[in-house]
Structures are given as C-alpha cells and as structure tokens.
Write a protein that holds these residues in place. Structure first.
Motif, PDB file in Angstrom:
ATOM      1  N   VAL A   1       0.840  -1.207   0.000  1.00 41.27           N
ATOM      2  CA  VAL A   1       0.000   0.000   0.000  1.00 41.27           C
ATOM      3  C   VAL A   1       0.874   1.257   0.000  1.00 41.27           C
ATOM      4  N   LEU A   2       1.942   1.257   0.794  1.00 39.00           N
ATOM      5  CA  LEU A   2       2.852   2.395   0.820  1.00 39.00           C
ATOM      6  C   LEU A   2       3.512   2.598  -0.547  1.00 39.00           C
ATOM      7  N   ARG A   3       3.913   1.504  -1.160  1.00 38.23           N
ATOM      8  CA  ARG A   3       4.530   1.597  -2.490  1.00 38.23           C
ATOM      9  C   ARG A   3       3.521   2.138  -3.510  1.00 38.23           C
ATOM     10  N   TYR A   4       2.278   1.689  -3.421  1.00 32.08           N
ATOM     11  CA  TYR A   4       1.228   2.195  -4.321  1.00 32.08           C
ATOM     12  C   TYR A   4       1.075   3.701  -4.154  1.00 32.08           C
ATOM     13  N   ASN A   5       0.993   4.167  -2.916  1.00 39.81           N
ATOM     14  CA  ASN A   5       0.819   5.592  -2.664  1.00 39.81           C
ATOM     15  C   ASN A   5       2.033   6.404  -3.085  1.00 39.81           C
ATOM     16  N   GLN A   6       3.202   5.819  -2.980  1.00 38.97           N
ATOM     17  CA  GLN A   6       4.405   6.505  -3.429  1.00 38.97           C
ATOM     18  C   GLN A   6       4.374   6.766  -4.936  1.00 38.97           C
ATOM     19  N   LEU A   7       3.779   5.845  -5.675  1.00 38.86           N
ATOM     20  CA  LEU A   7       3.835   5.897  -7.145  1.00 38.86           C
ATOM     21  C   LEU A   7       2.578   6.447  -7.809  1.00 38.86           C
ATOM     22  N   LYS A   8       1.491   6.623  -7.058  1.00 39.78           N
ATOM     23  CA  LYS A   8       0.199   6.898  -7.708  1.00 39.78           C
ATOM     24  C   LYS A   8       0.175   8.216  -8.475  1.00 39.78           C
ATOM     25  N   HIS A   9       1.028   9.167  -8.105  1.00 33.79           N
ATOM     26  CA  HIS A   9       1.070  10.437  -8.838  1.00 33.79           C
ATOM     27  C   HIS A   9       2.247  10.499  -9.813  1.00 33.79           C
ATOM     28  N   LEU A  10       2.971   9.394  -9.932  1.00 31.66           N
ATOM     29  CA  LEU A  10       4.174   9.399 -10.757  1.00 31.66           C
ATOM     30  C   LEU A  10       4.051   8.557 -12.018  1.00 31.66           C
ATOM     31  N   MET A  11       2.985   7.757 -12.130  1.00 31.23           N
ATOM     32  CA  MET A  11       2.867   6.870 -13.286  1.00 31.23           C
ATOM     33  C   MET A  11       1.400   6.557 -13.564  1.00 31.23           C
ATOM     34  N   ILE A  12       1.166   5.885 -14.683  1.00 28.64           N
ATOM     35  CA  ILE A  12      -0.191   5.513 -15.052  1.00 28.64           C
ATOM     36  C   ILE A  12      -0.741   4.503 -14.043  1.00 28.64           C
ATOM     37  N   LYS A  13      -2.035   4.622 -13.764  1.00 28.97           N
ATOM     38  CA  LYS A  13      -2.629   3.839 -12.686  1.00 28.97           C
ATOM     39  C   LYS A  13      -2.686   2.332 -12.924  1.00 28.97           C
ATOM     40  N   PRO A  14      -3.065   1.856 -14.132  1.00 22.61           N
ATOM     41  CA  PRO A  14      -3.286   0.405 -14.284  1.00 22.61           C
ATOM     42  C   PRO A  14      -2.129  -0.468 -13.803  1.00 22.61           C
ATOM     43  N   LEU A  15      -0.910  -0.106 -14.150  1.00 23.75           N
ATOM     44  CA  LEU A  15       0.245  -0.926 -13.766  1.00 23.75           C
ATOM     45  C   LEU A  15       0.463  -0.877 -12.261  1.00 23.75           C
ATOM     46  N   ASN A  16       0.299   0.293 -11.676  1.00 27.72           N
ATOM     47  CA  ASN A  16       0.481   0.456 -10.232  1.00 27.72           C
ATOM     48  C   ASN A  16      -0.594  -0.300  -9.452  1.00 27.72           C
ATOM     49  N   ILE A  17      -1.848  -0.161  -9.900  1.00 30.98           N
ATOM     50  CA  ILE A  17      -2.953  -0.859  -9.239  1.00 30.98           C
ATOM     51  C   ILE A  17      -2.799  -2.368  -9.395  1.00 30.98           C
ATOM     52  N   SER A  18      -2.395  -2.806 -10.583  1.00 29.77           N
ATOM     53  CA  SER A  18      -2.198  -4.247 -10.820  1.00 29.77           C
ATOM     54  C   SER A  18      -1.168  -4.822  -9.870  1.00 29.77           C
ATOM     55  N   SER A  19      -0.090  -4.080  -9.662  1.00 26.93           N
ATOM     56  CA  SER A  19       0.958  -4.534  -8.748  1.00 26.93           C
ATOM     57  C   SER A  19       0.421  -4.668  -7.329  1.00 26.93           C
ATOM     58  N   LEU A  20      -0.386  -3.703  -6.898  1.00 30.66           N
ATOM     59  CA  LEU A  20      -0.972  -3.747  -5.552  1.00 30.66           C
ATOM     60  C   LEU A  20      -1.914  -4.932  -5.400  1.00 30.66           C
ATOM     61  N   VAL A  21      -2.762  -5.144  -6.398  1.00 31.28           N
ATOM     62  CA  VAL A  21      -3.731  -6.246  -6.338  1.00 31.28           C
ATOM     63  C   VAL A  21      -3.014  -7.593  -6.325  1.00 31.28           C
ATOM     64  N   VAL A  22      -2.004  -7.738  -7.184  1.00 29.29           N
ATOM     65  CA  VAL A  22      -1.252  -8.991  -7.262  1.00 29.29           C
ATOM     66  C   VAL A  22      -0.612  -9.326  -5.926  1.00 29.29           C
TER      67      VAL A  22
END
Length: 245
Positions: A82-103
């Motif tokens: 979750v921390l990694r997701y929040n670190q990246l959510k404003h820095l890259m496109i969402k689908p890849l970041n969200i996919s990583s969190l869900v996985v």
C-alpha cells in the motif's frame, strides 16, 4: 528535515522479521527431530521429513510459530504494498500500479493460507496458498522491476531496476528449479531451492528501502461533512506520501 526518511527502515524490517521467523521455525523443527537438516542427503531411518518450509511449520510447537510469522508477514507485506502504491500513484499511469498492488495483496492472502492450513491437515488449501504466494509474488517482482525503470525516482531507476530484474530472474529460476526437483522426487534439493526462493524474495522486498528513504508517509483524516465520497478517494486518503526535500 531528515536527509533520509525513517520509512527506509520498514522494508528491511519486514524482510528481516520474516526471515528470522522462518529460520526459528526451521531450527525448532530440526531440534524436535521432525525434519532433516538442509545439508542432508538422505532421510535418516525414514523417520525425518524433507526440510520444506511448509513441513517445518507443520508440527507443534513449530507450527504455532509458523502461523504467527506468516500472518504477521502477510499483514506487514500488505502495508508495504500500500505504501509503495501511494508513493507511485502520482508518478505513473494507474493500471500498472494498481495491478501490482492487487497482485501482491492476493500473494499476502496466500501467505495466510500457508500459515493457517498445515500441509498434512489440508493439503489442497495449503498448496493453493503456496501457489498464490510464490506465483503472484514472483509476478509482483517483475511488475515492480518494470515500474522501477519507468518511474526512475531521483534518477536511480536504472541502477535499482537492474538489481530488481536480476533478483526477479533468480527468483524465477529458483521457482522453476523447485518444481522441477519435486517432479524428480529430489526432495532435499527441492527444499533447498524453496528456501533460496523465499530468501531472495525477501531480499527483493528489502530493496524498497532505496525509494522509501525519499518519502514520508502520513495517515490523513478528513471530515466528510456528510458529502458522499467515492471508494477511490477514500482509499487515496488512507495514506499520504510526501517527498523529502
């Protein structure tokens, strides 16, 4: 402002805690004459089991420690994701970041299955948890390796990305070797590959300290004032990431 965020200590803490817990389980099982040592080439008198992580955590008292370690590791690992997701959510496109969190969330859920359903008691559920943990965990490593290169935080993405791609390759190789050796009934060697797989995966998680040292994470509480909020907005406000100056 501190030159290095204290949050950099969190990923190594998760890795060290989990590794220490697993090795405690191993040594308890060995001392209790439940499993053969990892350096063995045989099963003494047929009375000792191969030193798989799951088998080491199958018998009490090691099973009690194993369940606790896996549950806490799953929780701490999910927080890290979750921390990694929040670190990246404003820095890259969402689908890849969200996919990583869900996985990785499902991989953490798999850890709880491994810890709470012993292999000799409920083999099907335990093995499902094992496939989720190792399979989705490996996918998470590859996703994060790609993300590292794409985001390139503080221009460190290339160096860190190379390290993560290398670790992802080693993890994948260990997993392939693990299942191949099981198929050949080389259980001592297969268990050695499994332990190597787990340790390299924990090393991978510890590398997030490199990026976390640039950020501070703060929990935010806002007054909703009776206005409805979308699920996405609520999730975004659970953890706020602020870059270190």
């Amino acid at each position: 402002m501190l030159p290095c965020s204290p949050w950099a200590l969190y990923p190594p803490f998760v890795s060290l805690f989990t590794a220490a817990g697993l090795w405690v389980v191993y040594f308890v099982a060995v001392c209790d004459n439940r499993i053969a040592p990892l350096g063995s080439n045989y099963r003494r008198n047929g009375s000792l089991y191969s030193p798989y992580i799951s088998v080491a955590g199958n018998f009490p008292p090691a099973s009690c420690i194993f369940s606790q370690v896996m549950n806490l590791a799953a929780f701490l690992g999910f927080i890290l994701a979750v921390l990694r997701y929040n670190q990246l959510k404003h820095l890259m496109i969402k689908p890849l970041n969200i996919s990583s969190l869900v996985v990785f969330s499902f991989a953490c859920f798999g850890m709880t299955l491994v810890g709470n359903f012993q292999i000799f008691t409920d083999k099907m559920t335990h093995n499902l948890g094992t496939y989720m943990t190792f399979g989705l965990g490996t996918l998470f490593c590859w996703l994060q390796s790609v993300i590292t290169l794409k985001v390139n935080i503080k221009n460190e993405g290339r160096k860190v990305g190379i390290v993560r791609f290398l670790l992802s390759g080693i993890i994948t190789l260990c997993m392939i070797l693990y299942f191949s050796l099981i198929a050949q009934r080389l259980h001592i060697q297969a268990s050695q590959s499994q332990w190597a797989l787990a340790m390299f995966f924990l090393i991978f998680l510890s590398t997030f300290a490199i990026e976390f040292r640039h950020n501070r994470f703060n929990i935010m509480c806002t007054d909703n004032s009776g206005h409805p909020e979308s699920g996405t907005d609520m999730f975004s406000e659970m953890s706020h990431c602020r870059e270190q100056l």
